[in-house]
Design an enzyme around this catalytic site. Structure first.
Site, PDB file in Angstrom:
ATOM      1  N   GLY A  87       0.843  -1.191   0.000  1.00  0.00           N
ATOM      2  CA  GLY A  87       0.000   0.000   0.000  1.00  0.00           C
ATOM      3  C   GLY A  87       0.880   1.243   0.000  1.00  0.00           C
ATOM      4  N   GLY A 135      -0.166  -4.980   0.598  1.00  0.00           N
ATOM      5  CA  GLY A 135      -1.349  -4.687  -0.220  1.00  0.00           C
ATOM      6  C   GLY A 135      -1.431  -5.501  -1.497  1.00  0.00           C
ATOM      7  N   GLU A 158       5.042  -6.236   7.701  1.00  0.00           N
ATOM      8  CA  GLU A 158       4.422  -5.119   8.430  1.00  0.00           C
ATOM      9  C   GLU A 158       4.917  -4.918   9.866  1.00  0.00           C
ATOM     10  OE1 GLU A 158       2.025  -5.970   4.940  1.00  0.00           O
ATOM     11  OE2 GLU A 158       2.807  -7.273   6.500  1.00  0.00           O
ATOM     12  N   ASP A 166      -1.878  -7.180   7.490  1.00  0.00           N
ATOM     13  CA  ASP A 166      -3.313  -6.934   7.321  1.00  0.00           C
ATOM     14  C   ASP A 166      -3.819  -7.462   5.976  1.00  0.00           C
ATOM     15  OD1 ASP A 166      -1.962  -4.935   5.878  1.00  0.00           O
ATOM     16  OD2 ASP A 166      -3.487  -3.423   6.272  1.00  0.00           O
TER      17      ASP A 166
END
Length: 375
Positions: A87, A135, A158, A166
């Site tokens: 992301g 992402g 992460e 996530d």
């Protein structure tokens, strides 16, 4: 009358899409043959996902899902280096610092998109050639087919930036064999090439240079069923001999990974690694010691709870965690140390696992009332 109207909608959709195939767009959306094709087109940013890309891809998947002329969806990246490296973390960091809504909108939009991929009624084929992290994993792993190549580099890194794995990591990681997913999510270990297949993340493995031919053959299929698409992918997969003889990179360590990472707490995992004392265990200890203690505790609980939840419930839980991270300080410090100043020495607060209280962790998982993620 309705048929004419529907046909008109499809034509308008095609016109709208042909506008978007200019090479400067961040994401290209086109219909070719039987397939809807999503091309992530930010090669300089390694195709990192930003909010405007999310807002274009999500409705397009929904439109193709309803379109009787679209039989499958293909997603890929441009530039030859990455499928999608994650992301657009910098934008979220800047927004979060000043309390801008982007830090809510981005995660909300991204997780809804992950759910759209996970619930897509049309066969969804992700060509995960090159770097596929964070992402990018969320855009691929929940779909029906993931085609890796010798250039694929998978990781969920992460915990090194004060976040947690996530994009539905709480769903797919604990479902990998043994405790492999816990290991990958906590340490950020990178898998390359055929190992991405052997870990159960990819469904097929094909040479990178064969992807254009594979895509062409997919597009040329006539009203294909999911089985026909699978047959075609299998035929390419069977012909690929690259690294066929190689053992899974973690094979010799799986027994250790399964026993150590089945511990009930982060403190216990660390203790077991120290007790083990092998070069492998010490290397993992070194990796874990660099991570945000808060992130490690959130991640372990996220994976343990996610193991028995639906993808939808996992994404709701992860949205709560994302907002807790936006309120905290480790995320901003991690992004500073790893991506901005690149001094690689984040000052985590708290600095030790023992200082992250159960009460704090529990609070991060609490419902957000009206602000909860709605899917």
């Amino acid at each position: 009358r309705l048929k004419v109207f529907n046909r008109l909608q499809v034509i308008l959709q095609h016109l709208k899409m042909s506008k978007q195939t200019d090479s400067t767009a961040e994401v290209l959306l086109e219909k070719k043959g039987c397939a809807g094709i999503i091309t992530l087109n930010r090669p300089k940013a390694l195709n990192a996902l930003n909010l405007s890309m999310i807002q274009q891809i999500h409705p397009q998947i929904k439109t193709w899902e309803q379109d009787p002329e679209t039989f499958l969806i293909i997603i890929k990246g441009t530039g030859g280096k990455a499928f999608c490296a994650g992301g657009d973390i910098r934008a979220i960091t800047e927004a979060g610092k000043v309390g801008d809504k982007l830090s809510q909108d981005f995660f909300r939009g991204e997780y809804r998109l992950n759910n759209a991929v996970g619930t897509c009624k049309k066969p969804y084929v992700a060509l995960i050639d090159g770097i596929t992290m964070g992402g990018g994993v969320g855009l691929s792993v929940h779909g029906h087919f993931r085609v890796a190549t010798e250039k694929t580099l998978f990781a969920m890194p992460e915990t090194a930036i004060g976040l947690f794995p996530d994009v539905g990591g709480g769903y797919f990681l604990p479902r990998l064999s043994g405790k492999l997913g816990y290991y990958l999510g906590l340490t950020g270990f990178r898998l390359k090439g055929r190992d991405v297949l052997k870990a159960g993340i990819a469904t097929h493995f094909v040479e990178s240079e064969k992807l254009p031919a594979l895509e062409k053959d997919l597009i040329a299929l006539k009203s294909p069923s999911k089985e026909k698409i699978a047959d075609l992918l299998n035929s390419y997969h069977m012909k690929c001999t690259v690294d066929q003889e190689k053992e899974f990179v973690l094979k010799e360590h799986m027994e250790k990974i399964n026993s150590i990472f089945s511990a009930n707490s982060m403190e216990e995992i660390v203790k077991k690694l120290k007790q083990d004392g092998s070069p492998f265990a010490l290397k993992q200890l070194e990796a874990i010691n660099k991570m945000s203690p808060t992130s490690l505790k959130l991640t372990l609980r996220q994976l343990r709870e996610g193991a028995s939840m639906s993808l939808q419930d996992v994404l709701k839980m992860e949205y709560r965690l994302s907002q807790a991270c936006m309120r905290g300080q480790d995320f901003y410090e991690g992004v500073r140390a790893v991506l901005i100043d690149k001094d690689q020495s984040p000052k985590w607060k708290p600095a030790a696992l023992e200082e992250v209280s159960d009460e704090f962790v529990n609070n991060c998982f609490k419902p957000l009332g009206n602000d909860d993620l709605k899917l």
